[in-house]
Motif scaffolding. Structure first.
Motif, PDB file in Angstrom:
ATOM      1  N   ILE A 148      55.277 117.334  39.299  1.00 16.68           N
ATOM      2  CA  ILE A 148      55.926 117.294  40.318  1.00 16.68           C
ATOM      3  C   ILE A 148      56.882 118.766  40.439  1.00 16.68           C
ATOM      4  CG2 ILE A 148      57.540 115.941  42.202  1.00 16.68           C
ATOM      5  CD1 ILE A 148      55.938 113.857  41.038  1.00 16.68           C
ATOM      6  N   ARG A 149      57.382 119.641  41.349  1.00 16.28           N
ATOM      7  CA  ARG A 149      57.897 121.285  41.681  1.00 16.28           C
ATOM      8  C   ARG A 149      58.857 120.688  42.683  1.00 16.28           C
ATOM      9  NH1 ARG A 149      53.417 123.204  40.771  1.00 16.28           N
ATOM     10  NH2 ARG A 149      53.122 123.778  42.550  1.00 16.28           N
ATOM     11  N   LEU A 150      60.725 120.278  42.249  1.00 17.13           N
ATOM     12  CA  LEU A 150      61.369 120.980  43.576  1.00 17.13           C
ATOM     13  C   LEU A 150      61.606 121.914  43.260  1.00 17.13           C
ATOM     14  CD1 LEU A 150      63.556 119.529  44.469  1.00 17.13           C
ATOM     15  CD2 LEU A 150      65.115 119.268  43.277  1.00 17.13           C
ATOM     16  N   ASP A 151      61.866 122.975  44.459  1.00 16.69           N
ATOM     17  CA  ASP A 151      62.105 124.370  44.756  1.00 16.69           C
ATOM     18  C   ASP A 151      61.149 125.461  43.337  1.00 16.69           C
ATOM     19  OD1 ASP A 151      63.394 123.421  46.861  1.00 16.69           O
ATOM     20  OD2 ASP A 151      65.788 123.481  45.817  1.00 16.69           O
ATOM     21  N   GLY A 152      60.624 124.772  43.392  1.00 15.35           N
ATOM     22  CA  GLY A 152      59.303 125.689  42.248  1.00 15.35           C
ATOM     23  C   GLY A 152      60.094 125.632  40.611  1.00 15.35           C
ATOM     24  N   VAL A 153      60.764 124.420  40.560  1.00 16.22           N
ATOM     25  CA  VAL A 153      60.654 123.690  39.095  1.00 16.22           C
ATOM     26  C   VAL A 153      60.015 122.526  38.995  1.00 16.22           C
ATOM     27  CG1 VAL A 153      62.772 123.712  37.283  1.00 16.22           C
ATOM     28  CG2 VAL A 153      63.246 125.438  39.168  1.00 16.22           C
ATOM     29  N   PRO A 154      59.682 122.590  37.459  1.00 12.44           N
ATOM     30  CA  PRO A 154      58.562 120.885  37.072  1.00 12.44           C
ATOM     31  C   PRO A 154      59.917 120.253  37.054  1.00 12.44           C
ATOM     32  CG  PRO A 154      57.610 122.589  36.443  1.00 12.44           C
ATOM     33  CD  PRO A 154      58.884 123.601  36.992  1.00 12.44           C
ATOM     34  N   LEU A 155      59.667 119.147  37.259  1.00 10.30           N
ATOM     35  CA  LEU A 155      60.775 117.351  37.249  1.00 10.30           C
ATOM     36  C   LEU A 155      61.316 117.728  35.608  1.00 10.30           C
ATOM     37  CD1 LEU A 155      60.254 115.204  39.984  1.00 10.30           C
ATOM     38  CD2 LEU A 155      61.568 117.598  40.242  1.00 10.30           C
ATOM     39  N   PRO A 156      60.511 117.904  34.793  1.00  8.31           N
ATOM     40  CA  PRO A 156      60.792 117.830  33.658  1.00  8.31           C
ATOM     41  C   PRO A 156      61.539 118.637  32.454  1.00  8.31           C
ATOM     42  CG  PRO A 156      58.457 117.118  34.277  1.00  8.31           C
ATOM     43  CD  PRO A 156      58.830 117.471  35.101  1.00  8.31           C
ATOM     44  N   ARG A 157      61.942 120.197  33.817  1.00  6.90           N
ATOM     45  CA  ARG A 157      62.446 120.391  33.122  1.00  6.90           C
ATOM     46  C   ARG A 157      63.881 120.644  33.493  1.00  6.90           C
ATOM     47  NH1 ARG A 157      60.089 126.460  33.335  1.00  6.90           N
ATOM     48  NH2 ARG A 157      62.280 126.836  32.571  1.00  6.90           N
ATOM     49  N   ILE A 158      64.074 120.091  34.717  1.00  6.33           N
ATOM     50  CA  ILE A 158      65.338 119.420  35.059  1.00  6.33           C
ATOM     51  C   ILE A 158      66.092 118.268  33.991  1.00  6.33           C
ATOM     52  CG2 ILE A 158      66.845 119.054  37.366  1.00  6.33           C
ATOM     53  CD1 ILE A 158      64.018 120.063  39.190  1.00  6.33           C
ATOM     54  N   ARG A 159      67.592 118.351  34.555  1.00  5.43           N
ATOM     55  CA  ARG A 159      68.480 117.466  33.409  1.00  5.43           C
ATOM     56  C   ARG A 159      68.459 116.498  34.424  1.00  5.43           C
ATOM     57  NH1 ARG A 159      74.761 118.189  31.768  1.00  5.43           N
ATOM     58  NH2 ARG A 159      74.932 118.149  34.382  1.00  5.43           N
ATOM     59  N   LEU A 160      68.502 114.943  34.136  1.00  8.54           N
ATOM     60  CA  LEU A 160      67.623 113.808  34.889  1.00  8.54           C
ATOM     61  C   LEU A 160      69.206 113.376  36.174  1.00  8.54           C
ATOM     62  CD1 LEU A 160      66.890 111.027  32.624  1.00  8.54           C
ATOM     63  CD2 LEU A 160      65.570 112.143  34.300  1.00  8.54           C
ATOM     64  N   ARG A 161      70.442 113.892  35.617  1.00 10.75           N
ATOM     65  CA  ARG A 161      71.412 113.452  36.424  1.00 10.75           C
ATOM     66  C   ARG A 161      71.776 114.843  37.275  1.00 10.75           C
ATOM     67  NH1 ARG A 161      77.135 113.492  33.172  1.00 10.75           N
ATOM     68  NH2 ARG A 161      75.789 111.940  32.374  1.00 10.75           N
ATOM     69  N   ASP A 162      70.923 115.892  37.455  1.00 13.98           N
ATOM     70  CA  ASP A 162      71.037 117.150  37.633  1.00 13.98           C
ATOM     71  C   ASP A 162      70.006 116.550  39.200  1.00 13.98           C
ATOM     72  OD1 ASP A 162      72.932 118.564  36.450  1.00 13.98           O
ATOM     73  OD2 ASP A 162      71.500 119.848  35.657  1.00 13.98           O
ATOM     74  N   LEU A 163      68.692 116.243  38.646  1.00 14.13           N
ATOM     75  CA  LEU A 163      67.692 115.148  39.458  1.00 14.13           C
ATOM     76  C   LEU A 163      68.052 114.452  41.113  1.00 14.13           C
ATOM     77  CD1 LEU A 163      65.013 115.606  40.506  1.00 14.13           C
ATOM     78  CD2 LEU A 163      64.504 114.349  38.566  1.00 14.13           C
ATOM     79  N   ARG A 164      68.273 113.294  39.621  1.00 11.65           N
ATOM     80  CA  ARG A 164      69.432 112.432  40.770  1.00 11.65           C
ATOM     81  C   ARG A 164      70.620 112.469  41.081  1.00 11.65           C
ATOM     82  NH1 ARG A 164      67.454 108.614  35.831  1.00 11.65           N
ATOM     83  NH2 ARG A 164      65.119 108.792  35.860  1.00 11.65           N
ATOM     84  N   ARG A 165      71.179 113.107  41.518  1.00  9.61           N
ATOM     85  CA  ARG A 165      72.428 113.733  41.984  1.00  9.61           C
ATOM     86  C   ARG A 165      71.850 114.328  42.918  1.00  9.61           C
ATOM     87  NH1 ARG A 165      74.952 117.116  38.717  1.00  9.61           N
ATOM     88  NH2 ARG A 165      75.938 116.233  38.183  1.00  9.61           N
ATOM     89  N   GLN A 166      70.812 114.433  43.670  1.00 13.24           N
ATOM     90  CA  GLN A 166      70.404 115.430  44.889  1.00 13.24           C
ATOM     91  C   GLN A 166      69.207 113.762  45.547  1.00 13.24           C
ATOM     92  OE1 GLN A 166      69.457 119.259  45.372  1.00 13.24           O
ATOM     93  NE2 GLN A 166      68.634 119.722  43.174  1.00 13.24           N
ATOM     94  N   ILE A 167      69.596 112.822  45.041  1.00 16.46           N
ATOM     95  CA  ILE A 167      68.223 111.935  45.721  1.00 16.46           C
ATOM     96  C   ILE A 167      69.542 110.724  46.226  1.00 16.46           C
ATOM     97  CG2 ILE A 167      66.144 110.250  45.874  1.00 16.46           C
ATOM     98  CD1 ILE A 167      65.759 112.279  42.965  1.00 16.46           C
ATOM     99  N   GLY A 168      69.255 110.215  47.368  1.00 17.68           N
ATOM    100  CA  GLY A 168      69.108 108.529  48.010  1.00 17.68           C
ATOM    101  C   GLY A 168      68.722 108.137  48.121  1.00 17.68           C
ATOM    102  N   LEU A 169      68.917 106.781  47.781  1.00 10.59           N
ATOM    103  CA  LEU A 169      67.595 105.341  47.487  1.00 10.59           C
ATOM    104  C   LEU A 169      67.890 104.783  48.426  1.00 10.59           C
ATOM    105  CD1 LEU A 169      65.226 104.736  46.264  1.00 10.59           C
ATOM    106  CD2 LEU A 169      66.303 103.658  44.661  1.00 10.59           C
ATOM    107  N   VAL A 170      67.160 103.742  49.636  1.00  6.49           N
ATOM    108  CA  VAL A 170      67.114 102.858  49.877  1.00  6.49           C
ATOM    109  C   VAL A 170      65.939 101.796  49.784  1.00  6.49           C
ATOM    110  CG1 VAL A 170      67.642 101.203  51.751  1.00  6.49           C
ATOM    111  CG2 VAL A 170      68.853 103.858  51.788  1.00  6.49           C
TER     112      VAL A 170
END
Length: 378
Positions: A191-213
């Motif tokens: 899974i890629r976010l803006d071309g970057v695979p999710l495992p290469r992104i720090r978890l805190r940086d990834l989840r900072r961009q996400i809201g969950l309901v």
């Protein structure tokens, strides 16, 4: 009731017997310690008196001292012995408490010592706020090797698009959202976010961009204000109130709750209705202002009035942010720019509502079932 009473009775009896055994051992500890302490002091008195009065240095062939003891030395020894006896007796109580603590610590440390399954990469890629694409590239996932949950998921979601995910139970809809949050990683594909695979992104940086309901909103046993602010601890009180107003929660907070924003909601929000909890959760997500919004059946357990208000909130809030909605409600589907139909862990079709009705039998069946439920409730 009879079955539950008997089960409770058996469990209670078992607990009672074990507690009685522990109490019996505890009650024996103090008397035994006292008896042993008195016996030790009495023995020391007898032996010391014998060695001093007889002027001997050996007892039963064992050397006790280099030279015969004087009365002064013996009295000094007795004073040391009496001074040490009382702390030694108290240490026995400490030991029993330590044993209880060890039993509890075994369970706690078993939890604390668990190794996380997901780690931050050693050299994470710094990503800005999401603004291009969220891509699922041939994603496979399974909880068990013999039972795949997701198979060959290929999906490209442009920034700002609202995507609804529908399908029967067990289709893998919620699992798809969990992969975006990186609660787990795919077994194949990426899974890629803006071309970057999710495992290469720090978890805190990834989840900072996400809201969950989620389907069942979880609130902490704290005030309404702190529950909303939990998503953004840096927010001011004005920001919290503004988010509550956007979520159509401000009115009921001020008019229906006894202490307004300082009302304690209870464990899991037990003192609030389902619609009130859901709107507070939405206010939390709005305050966080995420680039990606994940909605897992946000209106499945609320009444019609609350559903109408939540839909109005989502219609405004989902603009200019990527939104993935797991839902089967027609009112929520109306918000979607595109609908993904899943069954058996696979994507059957993707498209707008009218096209899917015409060409996808699974979507048509789900739509007819939901429409039939609406007619029956009406």
């Amino acid at each position: 009731e009879r079955y539950e009473r008997l089960r409770f009775h058996r469990r209670s009896k078992n607990y009672y017997r074990k507690s009685l055994k522990i109490a019996r051992y505890d009650s024996m500890t103090h008397p035994m310690t006292e008896i042993l302490g008195i016996a030790m002091i009495s023995l020391a008195l007898l032996v010391g008196a014998y060695l001093t009065l007889e002027g001997k240095t050996h007892l039963l062939g064992i050397r006790m001292s280099d030279r015969p003891l004087s009365v002064g030395a013996l009295m000094l020894f007795y004073a040391f012995l009496i001074g040490a006896a009382d702390p030694a007796r108290k240490l026995s109580d400490v030991f029993s408490r330590l044993q209880r603590a060890v039993a509890a610590a075994d369970r706690i440390y078993a939890l604390l010592d668990r190794e996380p399954k997901l780690y931050d990469p050693p050299c994470p890629v710094v990503v800005g706020r999401h603004q291009r694409y969220l891509v699922f590239d041939h994603v496979y996932f399974s909880y068990r090797d013999d039972r795949p949950v997701l198979e060959d998921i290929c999906l490209e979601i442009p920034f700002g698009q609202r995507v609804a995910i529908v399908g029967p139970n067990g289709a893998g809809k919620s699992t798809l959202l969990n992969l975006v949050l990186r609660f787990m990683d795919p077994v194949r594909g990426e899974i890629r976010l803006d071309g970057v695979p999710l495992p290469r992104i720090r978890l805190r940086d990834l989840r900072r961009q996400i809201g969950l309901v989620t389907q069942e909103p979880w609130l902490f046993d704290d005030t309404v204000y702190n529950n909303i602010r939990y998503g953004a601890p840096w927010a001011s009180r004005e920001d919290v109130i503004r988010a509550a107003q956007q979520a159509h929660a401000h009115q009921f907070i001020m008019e229906e709750l006894p202490d307004g924003y300082e009302t304690v909601v209870g464990i899991g929000g037990a003192r609030l209705s389902g619609g009130q909890r859901q709107r507070i959760t939405l206010a939390r997500a709005i305050l966080r202002d995420p680039a990606i919004l994940l909605l897992d059946e946000p209106t499945s357990q609320v009444d019609i009035e609350s559903e109408r208000l939540i839909r109005a909130v989502l219609e405004q809030f989902t603009r200019n942010r990527t939104t993935l909605m797991v839902t089967h409600r027609l009112s929520t589907l109306a918000l979607a720019d595109s609908i993904v139909v899943m069954e058996g862990g696979r994507i059957l079709d993707v498209g707008p509502h009218e096209q899917l009705l015409a060409r996808c039998p699974t979507y048509r069946r789900l739509y007819q079932l939901e429409f039939a439920e609406l007619r029956e409730s009406a």
